[in-house]
Design a protein around this motif. Sequence first.
Motif, PDB file in Angstrom:
ATOM      1  N   TYR A   1      43.109 116.442  28.398  1.00 45.23           N
ATOM      2  CA  TYR A   1      44.381 117.155  28.487  1.00 45.23           C
ATOM      3  C   TYR A   1      45.562 116.405  27.877  1.00 45.23           C
ATOM      4  O   TYR A   1      46.602 117.026  27.622  1.00 45.23           O
ATOM      5  CB  TYR A   1      44.687 117.487  29.949  1.00 45.23           C
ATOM      6  CG  TYR A   1      43.777 118.556  30.502  1.00 45.23           C
ATOM      7  CD1 TYR A   1      44.001 119.908  30.239  1.00 45.23           C
ATOM      8  CD2 TYR A   1      42.668 118.211  31.281  1.00 45.23           C
ATOM      9  CE1 TYR A   1      43.160 120.880  30.738  1.00 45.23           C
ATOM     10  CE2 TYR A   1      41.814 119.182  31.787  1.00 45.23           C
ATOM     11  CZ  TYR A   1      42.067 120.516  31.507  1.00 45.23           C
ATOM     12  OH  TYR A   1      41.226 121.480  32.003  1.00 45.23           O
TER      13      TYR A   1
ATOM     14  N   THR B   1      48.264 115.042  35.125  1.00 43.22           N
ATOM     15  CA  THR B   1      47.061 114.666  34.375  1.00 43.22           C
ATOM     16  C   THR B   1      46.549 113.302  34.802  1.00 43.22           C
ATOM     17  O   THR B   1      45.353 113.134  35.095  1.00 43.22           O
ATOM     18  CB  THR B   1      47.358 114.655  32.864  1.00 43.22           C
ATOM     19  OG1 THR B   1      47.786 115.955  32.463  1.00 43.22           O
ATOM     20  CG2 THR B   1      46.124 114.280  32.070  1.00 43.22           C
TER      21      THR B   1
ATOM     22  N   TYR C   1      48.219 120.759  33.864  1.00 39.09           N
ATOM     23  CA  TYR C   1      47.976 119.504  33.154  1.00 39.09           C
ATOM     24  C   TYR C   1      48.637 119.501  31.775  1.00 39.09           C
ATOM     25  O   TYR C   1      49.112 118.462  31.304  1.00 39.09           O
ATOM     26  CB  TYR C   1      46.473 119.268  32.990  1.00 39.09           C
ATOM     27  CG  TYR C   1      45.745 118.912  34.276  1.00 39.09           C
ATOM     28  CD1 TYR C   1      46.427 118.591  35.445  1.00 39.09           C
ATOM     29  CD2 TYR C   1      44.355 118.879  34.313  1.00 39.09           C
ATOM     30  CE1 TYR C   1      45.755 118.264  36.601  1.00 39.09           C
ATOM     31  CE2 TYR C   1      43.663 118.545  35.470  1.00 39.09           C
ATOM     32  CZ  TYR C   1      44.373 118.255  36.617  1.00 39.09           C
ATOM     33  OH  TYR C   1      43.700 117.919  37.761  1.00 39.09           O
TER      34      TYR C   1
ATOM     35  N   THR D   1      39.766 113.294  32.261  1.00 39.19           N
ATOM     36  CA  THR D   1      40.831 114.307  32.333  1.00 39.19           C
ATOM     37  C   THR D   1      41.961 113.972  31.371  1.00 39.19           C
ATOM     38  O   THR D   1      42.488 114.854  30.674  1.00 39.19           O
ATOM     39  CB  THR D   1      41.377 114.407  33.773  1.00 39.19           C
ATOM     40  OG1 THR D   1      40.324 114.842  34.646  1.00 39.19           O
ATOM     41  CG2 THR D   1      42.532 115.388  33.857  1.00 39.19           C
TER      42      THR D   1
ATOM     43  N   ASN E   1      49.183 118.179  25.911  1.00 39.06           N
ATOM     44  CA  ASN E   1      50.482 118.172  26.588  1.00 39.06           C
ATOM     45  C   ASN E   1      51.572 118.733  25.686  1.00 39.06           C
ATOM     46  O   ASN E   1      51.681 118.377  24.516  1.00 39.06           O
ATOM     47  CB  ASN E   1      50.844 116.751  27.037  1.00 39.06           C
ATOM     48  CG  ASN E   1      52.000 116.752  28.004  1.00 39.06           C
ATOM     49  OD1 ASN E   1      53.161 116.777  27.602  1.00 39.06           O
ATOM     50  ND2 ASN E   1      51.687 116.723  29.288  1.00 39.06           N
TER      51      ASN E   1
ATOM     52  N   GLN F   1      45.111 113.496  38.142  1.00 35.66           N
ATOM     53  CA  GLN F   1      44.100 114.536  38.307  1.00 35.66           C
ATOM     54  C   GLN F   1      44.372 115.325  39.591  1.00 35.66           C
ATOM     55  O   GLN F   1      43.488 115.537  40.431  1.00 35.66           O
ATOM     56  CB  GLN F   1      42.689 113.934  38.341  1.00 35.66           C
ATOM     57  CG  GLN F   1      41.594 114.951  38.031  1.00 35.66           C
ATOM     58  CD  GLN F   1      40.207 114.323  37.989  1.00 35.66           C
ATOM     59  OE1 GLN F   1      40.072 113.113  37.807  1.00 35.66           O
ATOM     60  NE2 GLN F   1      39.188 115.122  38.148  1.00 35.66           N
TER      61      GLN F   1
END
Length: 251
Positions: free
Chosen positions: A60, A211, A204, A56, A64, A214
């Motif tokens: 992600y 993030t 996220y 994850t 950001n 999760q």
Amino acid sequence: MTKRTAGNVHRLRSGASNGLYALLTLVLAAGLAWLLSAQLNYFYGFFHDHIGIAETIAEYGPQNRFKDDFETTDRAQRITLFAEIVRAVHSDGEGLKEISYRAAGRTRAVALLHEAEIIHLQDVAHLIGATRLLVILTAMLWAVWTLAKIRRKAPFPPLTQQLGKLLGVSVLIAGLLGVFGFEAVFYQLHIWVFPAEHQWFFYYQDSLMSTMMQAPVLFAYIGGSIAALGVALFCAITALLHRYSRKNAGK
């Protein structure tokens, strides 16, 4: 009142008393499991490796909108960051603004959290403080009740008898989660608990906090691990007290 009626009333009172005591013991065990899990960083290192947190972050982190290069951090740094958040929210939010990460190849540290995340975690810290007080009060009430039973030489019910009550509570919780789903329950609790004007949901792409946790997936696993540990503590406490009462029944 006939002897038969009096016996039935006594059994009902005894059953109700044992049920309330079992519920109090279960709440105490869950509270102790939570406090112990916090000391173990809620097993974040294990979950980081096994529920897809690393993947994850890799997906992600580059997306950001506020922070750069978080995906270049390693496992050890993420575990440390999570531990710093845990320590802060268990210390009334102290130190949240100072939590920072250092991306690979960078000399300057970057603040992990932006303002909305800090406000939310401060709300979490207040909730944890209230929950800790509840655990302390539960422990005090449980201790008084337990000592009173010991002084009266009242028998503690066996684990096999109390497991039925535990199963009932478990089925109720599992049923609620099965009907509504964990995410729906999780979000509804946030609506009830946190101030309406404070943000608690973060995409996220907008939150390294979400993030690296999760969210809300990690919290389901943390909740499950606390529940499992709580059940183990409940069983141990119940079995030890029953053994004690049997050993001292004739004294």
